[in-house]
Design a protein around this motif. Structure first.
Motif, PDB file in Angstrom:
ATOM      1  N   GLU A   1       0.827  -1.193   0.000  1.00  0.00           N
ATOM      2  CA  GLU A   1       0.000   0.000   0.000  1.00  0.00           C
ATOM      3  C   GLU A   1       0.868   1.252   0.000  1.00  0.00           C
ATOM      4  OE1 GLU A   1      -3.628  -1.833  -0.238  1.00  0.00           O
ATOM      5  OE2 GLU A   1      -3.342   0.326  -0.038  1.00  0.00           O
TER       6      GLU A   1
ATOM      7  N   ARG B   1      -8.382   4.193  -5.038  1.00  0.00           N
ATOM      8  CA  ARG B   1      -9.470   3.442  -5.668  1.00  0.00           C
ATOM      9  C   ARG B   1     -10.765   4.246  -5.608  1.00  0.00           C
ATOM     10  NH1 ARG B   1      -9.477  -1.769  -7.089  1.00  0.00           N
ATOM     11  NH2 ARG B   1      -7.662  -2.240  -5.790  1.00  0.00           N
ATOM     12  N   ALA B   2     -10.993   4.886  -4.463  1.00  0.00           N
ATOM     13  CA  ALA B   2     -12.194   5.706  -4.325  1.00  0.00           C
ATOM     14  C   ALA B   2     -12.091   6.980  -5.157  1.00  0.00           C
ATOM     15  CB  ALA B   2     -12.420   6.046  -2.853  1.00  0.00           C
TER      16      ALA B   2
ATOM     17  N   GLU C   1     -13.426  -2.725  -7.568  1.00  0.00           N
ATOM     18  CA  GLU C   1     -12.751  -3.447  -6.495  1.00  0.00           C
ATOM     19  C   GLU C   1     -11.847  -4.555  -7.027  1.00  0.00           C
ATOM     20  OE1 GLU C   1     -12.382  -3.160  -3.253  1.00  0.00           O
ATOM     21  OE2 GLU C   1     -13.431  -1.258  -3.313  1.00  0.00           O
TER      22      GLU C   1
ATOM     23  N   THR D   1      -4.271   2.104  -3.698  1.00  0.00           N
ATOM     24  CA  THR D   1      -4.694   2.080  -2.300  1.00  0.00           C
ATOM     25  C   THR D   1      -6.208   2.295  -2.243  1.00  0.00           C
ATOM     26  OG1 THR D   1      -4.433   4.458  -2.043  1.00  0.00           O
ATOM     27  CG2 THR D   1      -2.484   3.089  -1.630  1.00  0.00           C
ATOM     28  N   PRO D   2      -6.847   2.012  -1.093  1.00  0.00           N
ATOM     29  CA  PRO D   2      -8.282   2.301  -0.971  1.00  0.00           C
ATOM     30  C   PRO D   2      -8.627   3.754  -1.283  1.00  0.00           C
ATOM     31  CG  PRO D   2      -7.568   0.884   0.822  1.00  0.00           C
ATOM     32  CD  PRO D   2      -6.323   1.290   0.081  1.00  0.00           C
ATOM     33  N   THR D   3      -7.731   4.664  -0.881  1.00  0.00           N
ATOM     34  CA  THR D   3      -7.985   6.083  -1.139  1.00  0.00           C
ATOM     35  C   THR D   3      -7.988   6.379  -2.636  1.00  0.00           C
ATOM     36  OG1 THR D   3      -6.969   6.707   0.961  1.00  0.00           O
ATOM     37  CG2 THR D   3      -7.176   8.432  -0.707  1.00  0.00           C
TER      38      THR D   3
END
Length: 419
Positions: A330, A351-352, A358, A347-349
């Motif tokens: 990450e 990706r958003a 996903e 990273t999730p951030t």
């Protein structure tokens, strides 16, 4: 309260103030009642005995009630037989027992040449039946509205309300279905697009036969091959469709195709460009075998692929995104200075921020060198790079290493990025 010129005002807090707030709005303006949304379009009869009418899918999408008005101003209720959003074609059924209908026949749009005269018939701006004349300005236009774009372009005036109307050859046959216009003003500027009969007619027949389309599917996602990519693969010219992903459990996987292959022929037909392949596959017979010729590691191979049905694959979830590989580091990023591209781990951030699915792995492009404006023609912030030099990439650090290795192995040669 604020009032316009000539309108009496009342002190705040009086009963009159409350009255005008309730019935005229806070600025003393009467708000028009909100009614149901309506849509206007055009269409044409293809079966007079059964009462089948062809129009655009977007004209009748989500409609609670559909009315068809004929040239003699009689109006009847219509029901949707089937619709196909991928080609924007819909078939309606109207009562035909008490009315003599006149049907139009589809012609062969493949024989139409640039410069041939055509007529466009429709209902522009709801004014009623109108006929305009023009020529075929171009063929095989891809305007990015669907996976099977292959539009006829015409300068015959096509305006809002013409959607779904016929474009006729000089012998009165339907060679296209008016679908879209290019216009900064909303009115005709002589650039209209029609779905050619060679695409529309089979879709109409399938909607009549099954109520939905039945397209061939082999289970690959593809992207274009440009001159630099062709050179990096050792291909003689920019042609074919690069396999960006092979669907697990799909026909292509069973036949041995892999990510990074370039499909150069399907069913005996050369694939000149990426956009040719989806149309070839869609029109192939479901359940039949097709010969797929592909380029891999500097050599040409062939495989037999059994066609499956696209709609069943969509319904079964085979086209869902793949799960992400576990354990991805990450937060790393790297500047591929030689290419002018900055990439980062997904990273999730991020990706958003970039609305990435996903199941999508690789590295995400976060910046492009502004001193290299041509980069923006092939890459954009938010694009995801899944391979570099035909090697799957999972981290930004790995991406930088792969670019450095590719440059060292072949100085000055292009570096292949799979997006």
């Amino acid at each position: 309260m604020e009032v316009g010129p000539g309108v009496p005002g009342f002190p705040h807090g009086t009963p009159f103030d409350e009255f005008f707030e309730e019935f005229m709005g806070p600025r003393g303006l009467i708000s028009p009642p909100v009614g149901p949304a309506t849509s206007l379009g055009s269409g044409f009869v293809v079966d007079a005995e059964q009462g089948y009418v062809v129009t655009n899918a977007h004209v009748v999408r989500d409609a609670d009630e559909i009315r068809v008005t004929f040239h003699d101003d009689t109006t009847v209720e219509a029901q949707v037989v089937g619709a196909d959003d991928k080609t924007d074609i819909a078939v309606l059924k109207v009562p035909s027992e008490d009315k003599a209908l006149q049907a139009l026949a589809f012609g062969d749009s493949r024989t139409m040449r640039v410069g041939d005269w055509v007529l466009a018939i429709g209902n522009p701006f709801g004014l009623g039946g109108s006929v305009t004349a023009g020529i075929i300005s171009a063929r095989a236009r891809d305007v990015g509205v669907g996976p099977y774009d292959d539009f006829l372009q015409t300068d015959a005036a096509i305006n809002r309300g013409n959607s779904g109307g016929p474009v006729l050859s000089m012998d009165g046959q339907v060679v296209g279905v008016s679908t879209a216009i290019f216009s900064p003003s909303g009115g005709s500027i002589g650039i209209g697009f029609a779905t050619p009969a060679e695409i529309a007619a089979p879709v109409v027949q399938q909607l009549l036969d099954y109520g939905h389309t039945r397209r061939g599917w082999i289970g690959v996602k593809v992207q274009s091959v440009d001159a630099d990519m062709a050179a990096s693969f050792g291909l003689d010219s920019a042609r074919g469709a690069l396999v960006a992903e092979v669907t697990p459990g799909g026909p292509a996987e069973a036949a041995g195709l892999k990510q990074g292959d370039i499909i150069v022929s399907f069913g005996g037909q050369a694939v000149g460009a990426m956009r040719d392949l989806p149309r070839m596959v869609a029109g192939a017979q479901i359940g039949a075998e097709a010969t797929v010729v592909y380029w891999r590691d500097g050599a040409q191979y062939a495989a037999q692929v059994t066609l499956a049905e696209l709609e069943k694959a969509e319904a079964s979830g085979l086209l869902a995104e793949r799960p992400t590989a576990a354990g991805l580091p990450e937060g790393g990023s790297a500047v591929l200075a030689d290419l002018g591209v900055t990439v980062a781990d997904i990273t999730p951030t991020l990706r958003a921020r970039y609305s990435l699915p996903e199941g999508l792995g690789g590295v995400v492009v976060t910046a492009l060198d502004p001193a290299r404006p041509l980069l923006a023609t092939v890459l954009a912030e938010g694009d995801v790079v899944v391979e570099i030099a035909r090697t799957p990439v999972t981290t930004a650090a790995q991406a930088a290493s792969l670019v450095a290795d590719a440059r060292q192995a072949a100085p000055g040669a292009p570096v292949l990025l799979l997006i």
